[in-house]
Design a protein around this motif. Structure first.
Motif, PDB file in Angstrom:
ATOM      1  N   ILE A 250      -2.243 111.382 170.861  1.00  0.00           N
ATOM      2  CA  ILE A 250      -2.096 109.942 171.003  1.00  0.00           C
ATOM      3  C   ILE A 250      -0.839 109.518 170.261  1.00  0.00           C
ATOM      4  O   ILE A 250      -0.366 110.214 169.360  1.00  0.00           O
ATOM      5  CB  ILE A 250      -3.317 109.159 170.468  1.00  0.00           C
ATOM      6  CG1 ILE A 250      -3.511 109.422 168.963  1.00  0.00           C
ATOM      7  CG2 ILE A 250      -4.565 109.494 171.254  1.00  0.00           C
ATOM      8  CD1 ILE A 250      -4.586 108.542 168.328  1.00  0.00           C
ATOM      9  N   SER A 252       0.512 106.390 168.048  1.00  0.00           N
ATOM     10  CA  SER A 252       0.060 105.197 167.339  1.00  0.00           C
ATOM     11  C   SER A 252       1.014 104.880 166.201  1.00  0.00           C
ATOM     12  O   SER A 252       1.751 105.753 165.723  1.00  0.00           O
ATOM     13  CB  SER A 252      -1.344 105.392 166.761  1.00  0.00           C
ATOM     14  OG  SER A 252      -2.308 105.573 167.766  1.00  0.00           O
ATOM     15  N   ILE A 281     -13.013 111.024 172.837  1.00  0.00           N
ATOM     16  CA  ILE A 281     -11.955 111.718 172.111  1.00  0.00           C
ATOM     17  C   ILE A 281     -12.347 111.898 170.651  1.00  0.00           C
ATOM     18  O   ILE A 281     -13.171 111.153 170.121  1.00  0.00           O
ATOM     19  CB  ILE A 281     -10.615 110.963 172.203  1.00  0.00           C
ATOM     20  CG1 ILE A 281     -10.718 109.587 171.534  1.00  0.00           C
ATOM     21  CG2 ILE A 281     -10.177 110.817 173.648  1.00  0.00           C
ATOM     22  CD1 ILE A 281      -9.395 108.847 171.440  1.00  0.00           C
ATOM     23  N   ILE A 295     -10.026 106.558 164.006  1.00  0.00           N
ATOM     24  CA  ILE A 295      -9.630 105.452 164.869  1.00  0.00           C
ATOM     25  C   ILE A 295     -10.013 104.144 164.184  1.00  0.00           C
ATOM     26  O   ILE A 295     -11.152 103.984 163.743  1.00  0.00           O
ATOM     27  CB  ILE A 295     -10.321 105.551 166.237  1.00  0.00           C
ATOM     28  CG1 ILE A 295      -9.956 106.876 166.922  1.00  0.00           C
ATOM     29  CG2 ILE A 295      -9.922 104.383 167.133  1.00  0.00           C
ATOM     30  CD1 ILE A 295     -10.811 107.187 168.137  1.00  0.00           C
ATOM     31  N   SER A 300      -6.245 100.117 169.413  1.00  0.00           N
ATOM     32  CA  SER A 300      -6.611 100.007 170.821  1.00  0.00           C
ATOM     33  C   SER A 300      -5.356  99.860 171.668  1.00  0.00           C
ATOM     34  O   SER A 300      -4.496  99.032 171.394  1.00  0.00           O
ATOM     35  CB  SER A 300      -7.547  98.829 171.053  1.00  0.00           C
ATOM     36  OG  SER A 300      -7.003  97.643 170.508  1.00  0.00           O
ATOM     37  N   SER A 302      -3.453 102.645 172.167  1.00  0.00           N
ATOM     38  CA  SER A 302      -2.642 103.827 171.870  1.00  0.00           C
ATOM     39  C   SER A 302      -2.688 104.795 173.051  1.00  0.00           C
ATOM     40  O   SER A 302      -3.768 105.214 173.477  1.00  0.00           O
ATOM     41  CB  SER A 302      -3.180 104.536 170.618  1.00  0.00           C
ATOM     42  OG  SER A 302      -3.065 103.706 169.484  1.00  0.00           O
ATOM     43  N   ILE A 304      -2.780 107.970 175.447  1.00  0.00           N
ATOM     44  CA  ILE A 304      -3.282 109.337 175.380  1.00  0.00           C
ATOM     45  C   ILE A 304      -2.445 110.180 176.327  1.00  0.00           C
ATOM     46  O   ILE A 304      -2.328 109.871 177.519  1.00  0.00           O
ATOM     47  CB  ILE A 304      -4.764 109.416 175.781  1.00  0.00           C
ATOM     48  CG1 ILE A 304      -5.623 108.503 174.891  1.00  0.00           C
ATOM     49  CG2 ILE A 304      -5.274 110.853 175.720  1.00  0.00           C
ATOM     50  CD1 ILE A 304      -7.071 108.383 175.368  1.00  0.00           C
ATOM     51  N   VAL A 314      -6.569 104.685 174.123  1.00  0.00           N
ATOM     52  CA  VAL A 314      -7.711 104.549 173.214  1.00  0.00           C
ATOM     53  C   VAL A 314      -8.281 103.131 173.342  1.00  0.00           C
ATOM     54  O   VAL A 314      -7.533 102.154 173.408  1.00  0.00           O
ATOM     55  CB  VAL A 314      -7.276 104.801 171.765  1.00  0.00           C
ATOM     56  CG1 VAL A 314      -8.437 104.582 170.802  1.00  0.00           C
ATOM     57  CG2 VAL A 314      -6.702 106.205 171.612  1.00  0.00           C
ATOM     58  N   THR A 315      -9.602 102.998 173.377  1.00  0.00           N
ATOM     59  CA  THR A 315     -10.213 101.671 173.504  1.00  0.00           C
ATOM     60  C   THR A 315     -11.294 101.360 172.470  1.00  0.00           C
ATOM     61  O   THR A 315     -11.374 100.252 171.965  1.00  0.00           O
ATOM     62  CB  THR A 315     -10.845 101.482 174.901  1.00  0.00           C
ATOM     63  OG1 THR A 315     -11.825 102.509 175.110  1.00  0.00           O
ATOM     64  CG2 THR A 315      -9.788 101.544 175.982  1.00  0.00           C
ATOM     65  N   TYR A 326     -13.697 106.246 172.397  1.00  0.00           N
ATOM     66  CA  TYR A 326     -13.562 106.281 173.848  1.00  0.00           C
ATOM     67  C   TYR A 326     -12.134 105.972 174.264  1.00  0.00           C
ATOM     68  O   TYR A 326     -11.365 105.344 173.521  1.00  0.00           O
ATOM     69  CB  TYR A 326     -14.479 105.244 174.492  1.00  0.00           C
ATOM     70  CG  TYR A 326     -15.939 105.606 174.544  1.00  0.00           C
ATOM     71  CD1 TYR A 326     -16.386 106.681 175.312  1.00  0.00           C
ATOM     72  CD2 TYR A 326     -16.879 104.859 173.840  1.00  0.00           C
ATOM     73  CE1 TYR A 326     -17.731 107.009 175.366  1.00  0.00           C
ATOM     74  CE2 TYR A 326     -18.233 105.176 173.892  1.00  0.00           C
ATOM     75  CZ  TYR A 326     -18.646 106.253 174.660  1.00  0.00           C
ATOM     76  OH  TYR A 326     -19.975 106.563 174.707  1.00  0.00           O
ATOM     77  N   GLY A 327     -11.810 106.394 175.479  1.00  0.00           N
ATOM     78  CA  GLY A 327     -10.539 106.038 176.083  1.00  0.00           C
ATOM     79  C   GLY A 327     -10.731 105.655 177.536  1.00  0.00           C
ATOM     80  O   GLY A 327     -11.714 106.037 178.176  1.00  0.00           O
TER      81      GLY A 327
END
Length: 336
Positions: A250, A252, A281, A295, A300, A302, A304, A314-315, A326-327
């Motif tokens: 990721i 970030s 993830i 995370i 959110s 970022s 992948i 990323v969520t 999760y993503g």
């Protein structure tokens, strides 16, 4: 699990805001070049009205009270007009109450997307002589999040990967939405049972982009002409069908303004998930774990990347394990 929080509280002043096909990119997205995001940005969105966030009793010569609550207003309501005049800001509402002179006044309020009219009589505050209805309000929503991608040719960007606000703001209208460069100045580490967060400082000398769309997969718009992408990586997107369990990265920003690459592992791929939770993830990068615990809120969006292709963003973070989250599949964000 918890959605990565986007909005932070705005100033409170007393005046007493697309599901895609699983596994396929659109024809227009296939082969398109994207600048890879990962930079943290500050977003300032107009609520296109005045939102009630709390109630406060007005002390008046007649004994006081809270006209707004007595009339049936609730927290989360959006005042959009007073006596037929569109009211978009705190200042405009103050002017409308001054014009009322303490007489019966008509308010147009939106609640959960539905409009309703309410009638009430403002009270004259005994301390400052201003007419008030007993509410704490805000007219903008602001916060930080991460830009996922910028389409190279058009300059259009996608960010966040999830809705920018809760259900009470589902009908948020983007009258004005400005994006600023943001510097991360601190991190509240994530711990089991408590989500961490990035602490950002908006560098608002000039906006870097304007947003024009908000939906369940994020916030979208266009970067300003002349923005310097010389240091940005260029990638192509890949559908969920090309994602595999195993290593990925990721991008970030957890310090300053420059995004960095961090190692993760994709533990699960679920192309058909209807809640935009297409990946599970796990953060494996030791440096990121030391700095953030995994995370945190503000990450959110970022991007992948796996096998050199942009596959998602990323969520969410797992509240009971901040190293996991999760993503969303990138095809659900593209084209907005």
């Amino acid at each position: 699990m918890r959605k990565l929080k986007f909005f932070i509280a705005g100033a409170l002043l007393a005046i007493c805001v697309a599901a895609g096909s699983g596994g396929q990119l659109s024809a227009s997205a296939a082969g398109t070049q994207y600048y890879l995001g990962g930079m943290t940005a500050g977003f300032s969105l107009s609520a296109n009205g005045v939102e009630i966030v709390a109630f406060k009793e007005v002390s008046s010569e007649s004994g006081g009270g809270c006209p707004a609550a007595q009339a049936g207003m609730k927290t989360g309501d959006l005042i959009v007009a007073v006596d037929g005049i569109h009211t978009r800001t705190i200042g405009e509402l103050g002017d409308a109450l001054a014009r009322s002179g303490g007489k019966e006044t008509q308010f147009l309020v939106k609640r959960n997307g539905e409009s309703m009219e309410m009638s009430l009589v403002p009270l004259k505050d005994r301390k400052d002589g201003k007419y008030k209805i007993g509410i704490l309000i805000r007219d903008t929503l602001s916060g930080i999040g991460t830009v996922t991608y910028i389409e190279k040719e058009s300059g259009r960007f996608g960010s966040l990967g999830h809705a920018v606000c809760d259900e009470s703001h589902a009908s948020l209208a983007l009258a004005e939405a400005t994006v600023y460069r943001c510097s991360v100045v601190g991190v509240s580490r994530g711990e089991r049972g408590r989500a961490g967060e990035l602490k950002g400082l908006l560098l608002n000398d000039s906006p870097i982009a304007d947003a024009d769309k908000v939906c369940e997969t994020g916030l979208y718009g266009k970067f300003s002409d002349g923005y310097d992408f010389s240091s940005a990586k260029t990638v192509e997107a890949a559908p969920i069908s090309q994602a595999t369990i195993g290593k990925a990265v990721i991008y970030s920003t957890v310090d300053g303004i420059e995004p960095r690459e961090y190692e993760i592992a994709i533990a699960k791929v679920d192309a058909g998930n209807k809640n935009n939770k297409n990946f599970v993830i796990k953060v494996t990068d030791e440096e990121l774990l030391r700095e953030t615990g995994g995370i945190v809120q503000g990450m959110s969006g970022s991007p992948i990347v796996q096998n050199g292709k942009l596959i998602g963003a990323v969520t969410h973070v797992f509240l009971n394990d901040p190293t996991r989250g999760y993503g969303i599949g990138i095809e659900k964000m593209l084209g907005n």
